[in-house]
Design an enzyme around this catalytic site. Structure first.
Site, PDB file in Angstrom:
ATOM      1  N   LYS A 114     -31.377   4.826 -23.955  1.00 44.21           N
ATOM      2  CA  LYS A 114     -30.664   5.579 -24.960  1.00 44.21           C
ATOM      3  C   LYS A 114     -31.560   6.843 -25.443  1.00 44.21           C
ATOM      4  O   LYS A 114     -30.918   8.065 -25.776  1.00 44.21           O
ATOM      5  CB  LYS A 114     -30.518   4.736 -26.287  1.00 44.21           C
ATOM      6  CG  LYS A 114     -29.368   3.694 -26.000  1.00 44.21           C
ATOM      7  CD  LYS A 114     -28.806   3.182 -27.658  1.00 44.21           C
ATOM      8  CE  LYS A 114     -27.632   2.202 -26.942  1.00 44.21           C
ATOM      9  NZ  LYS A 114     -27.019   1.612 -28.172  1.00 44.21           N
ATOM     10  N   LYS A 194     -18.426  -0.396 -15.428  1.00 44.83           N
ATOM     11  CA  LYS A 194     -18.166  -1.212 -16.715  1.00 44.83           C
ATOM     12  C   LYS A 194     -16.986  -0.531 -17.455  1.00 44.83           C
ATOM     13  O   LYS A 194     -17.042   1.025 -17.359  1.00 44.83           O
ATOM     14  CB  LYS A 194     -19.430  -0.971 -17.697  1.00 44.83           C
ATOM     15  CG  LYS A 194     -19.607  -2.270 -18.374  1.00 44.83           C
ATOM     16  CD  LYS A 194     -20.883  -2.346 -19.044  1.00 44.83           C
ATOM     17  CE  LYS A 194     -21.003  -2.813 -20.340  1.00 44.83           C
ATOM     18  NZ  LYS A 194     -22.218  -2.924 -20.920  1.00 44.83           N
ATOM     19  N   LYS A 197     -15.361   3.805 -23.053  1.00 43.17           N
ATOM     20  CA  LYS A 197     -14.457   4.835 -23.490  1.00 43.17           C
ATOM     21  C   LYS A 197     -15.163   6.169 -23.032  1.00 43.17           C
ATOM     22  O   LYS A 197     -14.075   6.826 -22.456  1.00 43.17           O
ATOM     23  CB  LYS A 197     -15.011   4.677 -25.141  1.00 43.17           C
ATOM     24  CG  LYS A 197     -13.669   4.069 -25.865  1.00 43.17           C
ATOM     25  CD  LYS A 197     -14.180   4.128 -27.168  1.00 43.17           C
ATOM     26  CE  LYS A 197     -14.822   3.021 -27.687  1.00 43.17           C
ATOM     27  NZ  LYS A 197     -15.071   2.965 -28.991  1.00 43.17           N
TER      28      LYS A 197
END
Ligand code: SF4
Length: 330
Positions: A114, A194, A197
């Site tokens: 991240k 995966k 969105k």
């Protein structure tokens, strides 16, 4: 006295849910309700570790509650609550911060990822996220935590924090065990990544039949099945994984057999999937609509959940205060 083991799982209020969320996490959470005392938290504090729009947060939390109740989280069986309404979560997280070495947090893989994805937003919360997650679990003395395999390092950290607390003070918390979800995960429509969105490869829980068919009809199948007459291998096909999640056993067996013998084409197979998927999703969509029209009921469920969660949290925190010698004079 309740003898059932307790489960905790956090739900991110992160907008529209897709069938990857439904099959990967929600179905597992729904099935656990029969055997365990489940506490399901809409973890809004976790959602703040990445950029978010405060103007949309309130509705995202409400939508999240609606989606989970509509999908099958039963407020009579499980506690459904919002993390920020039970302030003991952050209180315990602070206490755990004081016993967690920084080096444990720096090695968590999701922090590194991240931080790379959002170099200008690498905030302290992102580093500390696993400690808050440990607090979420430990506050309810949960013994079982449903996780995907990507969450295992976080849970292992929780277990380490539990061991550290129990060794520094009196043994207070159980070491939670991972409960892995279904082995076969649904991939995105590209059949490689995966479902996500950001990759625009999803079927959403609120997609209508026309949208679902538009997406399914072009979705990648067993790549070695180039012509209608080529036999396929269902075990190498993401559409077949979706069948296993949504279709009736007879349809699954039929598609597997006819795929291997080239008895049906991929579009025929997808049409069968469409019917089964719409059957499930249309039921969820119908319940969602009813819940949205009955806002009072959803808010009542959340208030009840908060009350029940607070009772458990307060008992745990009383033990923790006593161990640490704090909150003695008040
Ligand atoms: Fe996949 Fe069905 Fe095509 Fe076989 S027939 S490759 S299972 S879509």
């Amino acid at each position: 006295m309740n003898q059932r083991k307790r489960v905790f799982s956090g739900i991110q209020p992160s907008g529209r849910l897709h069938i990857g969320n439904y099959v990967g996490a929600m179905q597992n959470m729904i099935s656990l309700q029969e055997e365990y005392e489940c506490v399901y938290g809409i973890v809004d504090y976790h959602a703040m570790t990445v950029r978010f729009d405060p103007a949309k947060m309130q509705e995202s939390i409400f939508d999240c509650a609606v989606d989970y109740i509509a999908a099958g989280i039963d407020p009579e069986k499980s506690i459904l609550m919002i993390q920020s309404t039970v302030s003991e979560h952050t209180e315990l997280a602070w206490i755990l911060n004081t016993i967690t070495p920084i080096s444990w947090l720096l090695r968590v893989p999701t922090f590194k990822e991240k931080r790379q994805q959002n170099p200008d937003y690498a905030n302290m919360g992102l580093l500390d996220y696993p400690v808050l997650m440990a607090a979420d679990i430990m506050l309810y003395k949960a013994e079982v935590v449903p996780v995907g395999d990507d969450q295992l390092p976080h849970l292992e950290l929780t277990r380490e924090i539990v061991r550290r607390f129990n060794s520094l003070f009196r043994p207070t918390f159980p070491e939670p065990q991972a409960k892995l979800g279904p082995v076969s995960r649904i991939l995105g429509l590209d059949g490689v990544n995966k479902m996500s969105k950001s990759l625009d490869n999803c079927i959403y829980l609120d997609d209508k039949r026309e949208d679902i068919w538009r997406k399914l009809s072009t979705a990648v199948t067993d790549v070695r099945r180039k012509r209608r007459t080529d036999p396929g291998n269902p075990d190498e096909c993401n559409i077949f994984t979706m069948h296993k999640a949504f279709s009736k056993p007879d349809d699954i067996a039929y598609c597997a057999r006819e795929c291997r013998t080239a008895g049906i084409g991929c579009l025929d197979c997808k049409k069968i999937l469409l019917e089964n998927m719409c059957c499930d999703l249309e039921q969820i969509q119908g319940r969602s609509e009813q819940l949205r029209n009955n806002r009072e009921h959803v808010l009542h469920v959340l208030a009840q959940g908060r009350r029940r969660a607070k009772e458990i949290a307060a008992r745990t925190m009383d033990e923790v205060y006593a161990e640490l010698g704090i909150k003695v004079y008040h």
